[in-house]
Design a protein around this motif. Structure first.
Motif, PDB file in Angstrom:
ATOM      1  N   THR A 188       0.805  -1.229   0.000  1.00 53.43           N
ATOM      2  CA  THR A 188       0.000   0.000   0.000  1.00 53.43           C
ATOM      3  C   THR A 188       0.837   1.278   0.000  1.00 53.43           C
ATOM      4  O   THR A 188       0.289   2.364  -0.160  1.00 53.43           O
ATOM      5  N   LEU A 189       2.148   1.169   0.178  1.00 48.47           N
ATOM      6  CA  LEU A 189       2.983   2.369   0.304  1.00 48.47           C
ATOM      7  C   LEU A 189       2.912   3.247  -0.945  1.00 48.47           C
ATOM      8  O   LEU A 189       2.752   4.468  -0.832  1.00 48.47           O
TER       9      LEU A 189
ATOM     10  N   PHE B 216       0.570   3.531  -3.244  1.00 43.79           N
ATOM     11  CA  PHE B 216      -0.735   4.188  -3.365  1.00 43.79           C
ATOM     12  C   PHE B 216      -0.893   5.296  -2.327  1.00 43.79           C
ATOM     13  O   PHE B 216      -1.390   6.380  -2.630  1.00 43.79           O
ATOM     14  N   THR B 217      -0.457   5.017  -1.111  1.00 45.55           N
ATOM     15  CA  THR B 217      -0.575   6.009  -0.038  1.00 45.55           C
ATOM     16  C   THR B 217       0.229   7.254  -0.361  1.00 45.55           C
ATOM     17  O   THR B 217      -0.288   8.383  -0.303  1.00 45.55           O
ATOM     18  N   TYR B 218       1.486   7.079  -0.732  1.00 43.64           N
ATOM     19  CA  TYR B 218       2.329   8.240  -1.028  1.00 43.64           C
ATOM     20  C   TYR B 218       1.870   8.979  -2.275  1.00 43.64           C
ATOM     21  O   TYR B 218       1.884  10.209  -2.307  1.00 43.64           O
TER      22      TYR B 218
ATOM     23  N   ASN C 231      -1.168   9.214  -3.395  1.00 45.25           N
ATOM     24  CA  ASN C 231      -2.373   9.975  -3.033  1.00 45.25           C
ATOM     25  C   ASN C 231      -2.018  11.208  -2.196  1.00 45.25           C
ATOM     26  O   ASN C 231      -2.576  12.286  -2.413  1.00 45.25           O
ATOM     27  N   LEU C 232      -1.102  11.056  -1.248  1.00 47.58           N
ATOM     28  CA  LEU C 232      -0.683  12.203  -0.437  1.00 47.58           C
ATOM     29  C   LEU C 232       0.030  13.255  -1.286  1.00 47.58           C
ATOM     30  O   LEU C 232      -0.156  14.459  -1.084  1.00 47.58           O
TER      31      LEU C 232
ATOM     32  N   TYR D  41      -2.577  15.092  -3.224  1.00 48.52           N
ATOM     33  CA  TYR D  41      -3.280  16.014  -2.328  1.00 48.52           C
ATOM     34  C   TYR D  41      -2.446  17.276  -2.085  1.00 48.52           C
ATOM     35  O   TYR D  41      -2.970  18.388  -2.082  1.00 48.52           O
TER      36      TYR D  41
END
Length: 196
Positions: free
Chosen positions: A60-61, A63-65, A67-68, A71
């Motif tokens: 998930t890293l 996708f998480t980064y 997305n951040l 943002y």
């Protein structure tokens, strides 16, 4: 005075990957937190310590980064690009699987993704073409660059790395030094015997 500060702000700062930093006496240490702001650089006499936050690399890293990062790139609000700056900083430190291995050995990075090569590729992909804040980690980057550019410190660090990398070489050097001192003392007492 202000002009010189602005000039220094935009001077070229180049920091290298972890293997290059290790070769000049910069060691890694975990900050024991996962906050991207918990990064520091402490300089000693000949060696230095780069403190980095812990990071868990899993499926998930990315996708998480991403997305951040998306943002933070949003123009709807003012932000300081902390995640973009952190990812860019880590991407500059991680070039090869050996860099990931060093991070794992210092318990800074937990690799749940697979091989170290996959983690290195992941950071190189995520960290491409990011908008960063020049003030984030500026002091850390300057200190790394200053230590890296100091010839004497790098020579001493390379000497220790090449000649004292194992405990056995340190023990052998200590034993040889003690034997040399005792031989010198014995020679002095032979030349100048103590009065009876």
């Amino acid at each position: 005075m202000k002009g010189s500060q602005e000039k220094n702000k935009f001077e070229m700062i180049t920091y290298r990957n972890i293997q290059d930093l290790k070769a000049v006496g910069i060691r890694l240490k975990s900050s024991k937190t996962q906050s991207p702001r918990d990064m520091d650089f402490c300089e000693g006499w000949f060696a230095a310590t780069l403190t980095l936050p812990e990071i868990v690399v899993d499926d998930t890293l990315a996708f998480t980064y991403l997305n951040l990062i998306a943002y933070e790139m949003c123009p709807d609000f003012k932000n300081d690009y902390v995640i973009c700056s952190y990812v860019a900083f880590m991407e500059s430190l991680i070039d090869h699987p050996e860099d990931v291995k060093e991070l794992r050995s210092k318990r800074i990075l937990l690799n749940c993704l697979g091989s170290d090569e996959e983690v290195a590729k992941l950071f190189n992909i995520i960290g491409t073409d990011l908008t960063t804040n020049i003030d984030t980690y500026y002091d850390v980057r300057c200190k790394i660059n200053k230590h890296y550019s100091n010839r004497y410190k790098t020579w001493i660090a390379k000497g220790f790395e090449n000649h004292f990398s194992s405990p056995w070489t340190i023990i052998a050097f200590s034993a040889a030094s003690i034997a040399l001192v005792l031989t010198l003392i014995q020679t002095l007492f032979t030349i100048h015997p103590a009065c009876k």
